[in-house]
Design an enzyme around this catalytic site. Sequence first.
Site, PDB file in Angstrom:
ATOM      1  N   ARG A 276      29.142  60.967  61.238  1.00  0.00           N
ATOM      2  CA  ARG A 276      29.164  59.784  60.374  1.00  0.00           C
ATOM      3  C   ARG A 276      29.887  60.052  59.053  1.00  0.00           C
ATOM      4  NH1 ARG A 276      22.906  57.835  61.162  1.00  0.00           N
ATOM      5  NH2 ARG A 276      23.036  57.315  63.365  1.00  0.00           N
TER       6      ARG A 276
ATOM      7  N   ARG B  44      29.544  54.389  55.786  1.00  0.00           N
ATOM      8  CA  ARG B  44      29.037  53.654  54.630  1.00  0.00           C
ATOM      9  C   ARG B  44      28.860  54.496  53.368  1.00  0.00           C
ATOM     10  NH1 ARG B  44      23.922  51.022  57.349  1.00  0.00           N
ATOM     11  NH2 ARG B  44      24.075  52.971  58.532  1.00  0.00           N
TER      12      ARG B  44
ATOM     13  N   ARG C  60      35.928  47.459  55.095  1.00  0.00           N
ATOM     14  CA  ARG C  60      35.170  46.759  56.127  1.00  0.00           C
ATOM     15  C   ARG C  60      34.757  45.340  55.737  1.00  0.00           C
ATOM     16  NH1 ARG C  60      31.712  48.530  59.681  1.00  0.00           N
ATOM     17  NH2 ARG C  60      31.565  46.276  60.033  1.00  0.00           N
TER      18      ARG C  60
ATOM     19  N   ASP D 166      32.245  53.285  68.235  1.00  0.00           N
ATOM     20  CA  ASP D 166      30.801  53.139  68.426  1.00  0.00           C
ATOM     21  C   ASP D 166      30.499  53.398  69.891  1.00  0.00           C
ATOM     22  OD1 ASP D 166      28.223  51.865  66.912  1.00  0.00           O
ATOM     23  OD2 ASP D 166      28.201  51.360  69.042  1.00  0.00           O
TER      24      ASP D 166
ATOM     25  N   TYR E 164      19.967  51.556  75.805  1.00  0.00           N
ATOM     26  CA  TYR E 164      20.359  50.297  75.157  1.00  0.00           C
ATOM     27  C   TYR E 164      20.425  49.150  76.166  1.00  0.00           C
ATOM     28  CZ  TYR E 164      21.501  52.446  70.661  1.00  0.00           C
ATOM     29  OH  TYR E 164      21.429  53.092  69.453  1.00  0.00           O
TER      30      TYR E 164
END
Length: 352
Positions: A23, A27, A36, A72, A150
């Site tokens: 990561r 962010r 973004r 992702d 998921y």
Amino acid sequence: MTTTLVRAARSQPVDRTPVWFMRQAGRSLPEYRELRQGNQMLEACRTPDLVTEITLQPVRRHNVDAAIFFSDIVVPLQAAGIDVVIEPGVGPVIAHPVRTQADIDSLPELTAEMMPDITESISRTAAELATRDDTALIGFAGAPFTLASYLIEGGPSRNHEKTKAMMAGAPEMFSQLLAKLAAMSTTFIDVQLSAGAQAFQLFDSWAGYLSPRDYRTHVLPHSQRVFSDLAGHDVPSIHFGVQTGELLPAMSEAGSTVVGADFRVEFTDASTRVQPGQALQGNLDPALLFAPWEALQPRIEQIVRDGLSHSGGHIFNLGHGVLPSTDPEVPGRIVDEVHRISTALLSGDDPK
């Protein structure tokens, strides 16, 4: 030229310990947040201009030894035509969860032709990185079990009860699902490697919720299939999961050249749980990046020393991803420190 990270991943001699962060593109970087604005996550992941820029941002800022392809784990599901969205603050949400044999039978096949944007994004990023002397490009995909969770749960889950219920109650159906997802993950990574990625990581984010017996019986064969089917690319590979300290012996048998250790297991313990000579990646606690430098620095040095004493190679990383509110200056300082300490130790000098 073979990069330092690739040599370390193959347990070959290096002159310093390579560093990258899970990561690292995300962010925690103000330039990422600015870029973004106005686009959804999956939209950004399928836009080559954005993917290339976001992938390169932490390379420029932190001087890491590898870029991790910005994407992702549900991108291959979306590319195949599965109705999935990433809801802010929630994560991936599946419109039609997979819970019956008919659901599994109707899952589409993923082909390279469905992902021209992935090829373009990797090619552009690899071309940019080629202008740097020693920076690898790592591709990635989600592991079959994590993708299955998921799909079965319909989104993130605290307990994975529906997933485990299928695994235990309908093992043949569960195996069919994981086989289809293994093929998707393989195709997704194959496209990345064919376009210029020099290594790849298979993320099994939810494997740590399994017992070693269930992992070996129901999950390991499908992860092995991914690594086996990609062996023809002759690139190093990394296998990582969260809370998988007890699973490391089994995960090390999946076929990767590197096993990632999360921060919940001591590095020296992880070293005894993988195959002899197999490289390790990890494993600084991401929360410690919020500690004062005088408290953080000894932890960095200890992991570097432990890594250099391991029988295989070592890639310095966090034991999970960079947290969103991390000071963006800290990862770069860690890179410099790992390089400084490891270079000194490998030269026989005192890093103090």
